[in-house]
Each structure stands twice: as structure tokens, then as C-alpha cells.
Write a protein that holds these residues in place. Structure first.
Motif, PDB file in Angstrom:
ATOM      1  N   VAL A 121       0.835  -1.203   0.000  1.00  0.00           N
ATOM      2  CA  VAL A 121       0.000   0.000   0.000  1.00  0.00           C
ATOM      3  C   VAL A 121       0.873   1.258   0.000  1.00  0.00           C
ATOM      4  O   VAL A 121       0.564   2.258  -0.636  1.00  0.00           O
ATOM      5  CB  VAL A 121      -0.924   0.017   1.250  1.00  0.00           C
ATOM      6  N   GLU A 176      -1.172  11.169   0.190  1.00  0.00           N
ATOM      7  CA  GLU A 176      -1.126   9.760   0.560  1.00  0.00           C
ATOM      8  C   GLU A 176      -1.937   9.483   1.830  1.00  0.00           C
ATOM      9  O   GLU A 176      -2.661   8.488   1.920  1.00  0.00           O
ATOM     10  CB  GLU A 176       0.328   9.358   0.774  1.00  0.00           C
ATOM     11  N   ARG A 179      -5.593   9.604   0.986  1.00  0.00           N
ATOM     12  CA  ARG A 179      -5.999   8.404   0.253  1.00  0.00           C
ATOM     13  C   ARG A 179      -6.128   7.200   1.204  1.00  0.00           C
ATOM     14  O   ARG A 179      -7.119   6.471   1.173  1.00  0.00           O
ATOM     15  CB  ARG A 179      -4.941   8.129  -0.831  1.00  0.00           C
ATOM     16  N   LEU A 180      -5.103   7.037   2.049  1.00  0.00           N
ATOM     17  CA  LEU A 180      -5.106   5.919   2.995  1.00  0.00           C
ATOM     18  C   LEU A 180      -6.292   5.982   3.947  1.00  0.00           C
ATOM     19  O   LEU A 180      -6.942   4.979   4.215  1.00  0.00           O
ATOM     20  CB  LEU A 180      -3.843   5.986   3.851  1.00  0.00           C
ATOM     21  N   GLN A 181      -6.530   7.186   4.445  1.00  0.00           N
ATOM     22  CA  GLN A 181      -7.600   7.326   5.429  1.00  0.00           C
ATOM     23  C   GLN A 181      -8.946   6.997   4.804  1.00  0.00           C
ATOM     24  O   GLN A 181      -9.770   6.332   5.406  1.00  0.00           O
ATOM     25  CB  GLN A 181      -7.588   8.745   6.017  1.00  0.00           C
ATOM     26  N   ARG A 182      -9.158   7.456   3.575  1.00  0.00           N
ATOM     27  CA  ARG A 182     -10.425   7.158   2.896  1.00  0.00           C
ATOM     28  C   ARG A 182     -10.550   5.674   2.602  1.00  0.00           C
ATOM     29  O   ARG A 182     -11.582   5.063   2.796  1.00  0.00           O
ATOM     30  CB  ARG A 182     -10.550   7.960   1.602  1.00  0.00           C
ATOM     31  N   ARG A 183      -9.429   5.103   2.153  1.00  0.00           N
ATOM     32  CA  ARG A 183      -9.439   3.684   1.809  1.00  0.00           C
ATOM     33  C   ARG A 183      -9.718   2.817   3.033  1.00  0.00           C
ATOM     34  O   ARG A 183     -10.462   1.851   2.975  1.00  0.00           O
ATOM     35  CB  ARG A 183      -8.088   3.330   1.194  1.00  0.00           C
ATOM     36  N   LEU A 184      -9.100   3.165   4.161  1.00  0.00           N
ATOM     37  CA  LEU A 184      -9.273   2.356   5.366  1.00  0.00           C
ATOM     38  C   LEU A 184     -10.496   2.776   6.170  1.00  0.00           C
ATOM     39  O   LEU A 184     -10.976   2.027   7.011  1.00  0.00           O
ATOM     40  CB  LEU A 184      -8.019   2.443   6.245  1.00  0.00           C
TER      41      LEU A 184
END
Ligand code: ADP
Ligand code: ADP
Length: 226
Positions: A121, A176, A179-184
Motif C-alpha cells: 500500500v 497519501e 488516500r489511505l484514510q479514505r481507503r481504510l
């Protein structure tokens, strides 16, 4: 139910003026909450009380429906990313990311799977055997984030995670993190004094001054004044 509920939180160091003074704030499940304010306003102290690194003088800290005032950091299931990354210099990138899983005595094959997942990731898979000293600032920041996401924490806590990076890298890492926060979809509390970060990352921004909440609002309400 809010993921993190703070009611009437006070922190006094010694007998001085309270560093945090009667803060009540609910952070919703999956919400990205920013804490901003001038240096010394109590942002780090508040974050450290959420994670359990600082005792609470009075008030209630409730995480996932449970009062955690007296719980040690390791019993709170939160992941914190520090400004200086706090990586272990003698451990490889792999072992730095694996660290919380080793503490939790997760079996080796599961550790490998999860570390590889996090590394992929964060685009760190080519660097897993290197030591932190041989990485760039941005790569070290990614390792710190890898260590945070490797286990299923109830929330991420960030203390000015980008302030040691140059402007270009800061922009990349900001994207980044978003993106990570939205994805998780994970509840996040993020301390910064950078207005761009506050504006672009937060669902809501909590403005502190001298330990007191001044305002809690969506970024556009705070920064797009007529
Ligand atoms: P911020 O993160 O917004 O810069 P801090 O939470 O670090 O603010 O500090 C809030 C206030 O508490 C400041 O006045 C600071 O000097 C004081 N403070 C922070 N940590 C300690 C400590 N360990 N002992 C005594 N005072 C502290
Ligand atoms: P920041 O505001 O960027 O988090 P500070 O310089 O306020 O950094 O604090 C750095 C460290 O020193 C923190 O661990 C904080 O708890 C501690 N600290 C801050 N102010 C004091 C103080 N007045 N007395 C003792 N420790 C302090």
C-alpha cells in the motif's frame, strides 16, 4: 455512537494554568478530525491523553464506548504516528512495521502477510530489508505509517507527521494520508499547525487556544470566510 468521546477533559502540569481546559469533543466513527492552534495551545497534550501517554487530570475519555482514563496505551488499540517517526534504528523496515504484531504475538506467517500488505500500500516493498538510516525522510515517514496501519487499530493519531519534510514531499504525503484514510475508513485525529493540511485533510477542524476549544467546524466554514 462516537468513536472517541471526550467530556470536560482537563490537564494540569504541576500547579500552572491548565494546558487543556474543559475540552468536550466527540469524534465520529471514520471521521478525520484536525486539531489546530498556535504553539502551546494544548494540541499535543490532548492527543497524548487520547493515546494514553499522558494522565488526565479530570474528565472522561471514552473510546469505542469504554472509559479508558486508567488504561495503558497498549490496552487502547490506537496507532500513533509521531513527528520524528520514532523508528527503531537497529531494526529493518520489515521489523519496524512488524513491531506491533510481534508485541501482540501474532504468528509469523500472518506477520509476513500483513507487513507485505502494508508495504505494498505504501510502496515500501523494495526497501523491507533496509535500515531506517538508509532511507529518505519520506520513506521513513511511510515506514511509520506502515507500522500504524499494520494492525487493525480503532483510530490513527498523528502528531505533526509532515513537519520534518520538505514542501514537495509534504504535498505528496498529504495526498497519501488522505488516500489511505479514505481507503481504510478509519477514525483519525491529526495535529498540525499547517493550514493547508487542516483545509485539505479534515472532515472537521477543532481550533484550540490556550487549552480551550474556540471552534469546531468543517474546513470550508473556517477558511472560506466572505
Ligand atoms: P501544542 O502541542 O499545541 O504546542 P502542548 O500540548 O505541547 O501544546 O503544550 C500545552 C502547554 O502545556 C504549553 O504551555 C506547554 O509548555 C505545557 N506542557 C506541555 N508538556 C508539558 C510537560 N511535560 N510539563 C509541563 N508543561 C508542559
Ligand atoms: P510541540 O509543541 O511541537 O509538540 P514542544 O516543544 O511543546 O513541542 O514539546 C516538546 C516536548 O517537551 C514534549 O514532550 C512536551 O511534553 C515537553 N514539554 C513542553 N513544554 C514543557 C514544559 N514547560 N515543561 C516540561 N516539558 C515540556
Amino acid at each position: 455512537m462516537a468513536a472517541i468521546e471526550m467530556s470536560h477533559i482537563v490537564k494540569r502540569y504541576g500547579d500552572g494554568f491548565p494546558a487543556v481546559n474543559d475540552v468536550s469533543l466527540d469524534i465520529a466513527d471514520g471521521e478525520f478530525m484536525i486539531l489546530v492552534g498556535p504553539s502551546g495551545c494544548g494540541k499535543s497534550t490532548l492527543l497524548r491523553m487520547i493515546v494514553g501517554l499522558e494522565d488526565i487530570t479530570s474528565g472522561d475519555m471514552v473510546i469505542g464506548g469504554k472509559r479508558v482514563n486508567d488504561k495503558a496505551p497498549r490496552d487502547r488499540n490506537l496507532s500513533m504516528v509521531f513527528q520524528n517517526y520514532a523508528l527503531y534504528p537497529h531494526l529493518s523496515v520489515y521489523e519496524n512495521i512488524a513491531f506491533p504484531l510481534r508485541l501482540a504475538k501474532v504468528p509469523d506467517d500472518e506477520v509476513r502477510r500483513k507487513v507485505e500488505e502494508s508495504a505494498s500500500v505504501l510502496e515500501l516493498h523494495e526497501h523491507l530489508q533496509r535500515k531506517p538510516a538508509n532511507l529518505s525522510g519520506g520513506q521513513r515517514q511511510r515506514v511509520a505509517m506502515g507500522r500504524a496501519i499494520v494492525r487493525e487499530a480503532d483510530a490513527f493519531l498523528f502528531d505533526e507527521p509532515l513537519s520534518n519534510l520538505d514542501a514537495k514531499l509534504r504535498g505528496q504525503m498529504r495526498a497519501e494520508i488522505a488516500r489511505l484514510q479514505r481507503r481504510l475508513g478509519i477514525t483519525t485525529v491529526y495535529v498540525t499547525h499547517d493550514q493547508t493540511e487542516a483545509m485539505t485533510l479534515g472532515d472537521r477542524v477543532c481550533v484550540l487556544k490556550k487549552g480551550v476549544i474556540q471552534q469546531v467546524a468543517a474546513p470550508r466554514e473556517l477558511y472560506e470566510q466572505p
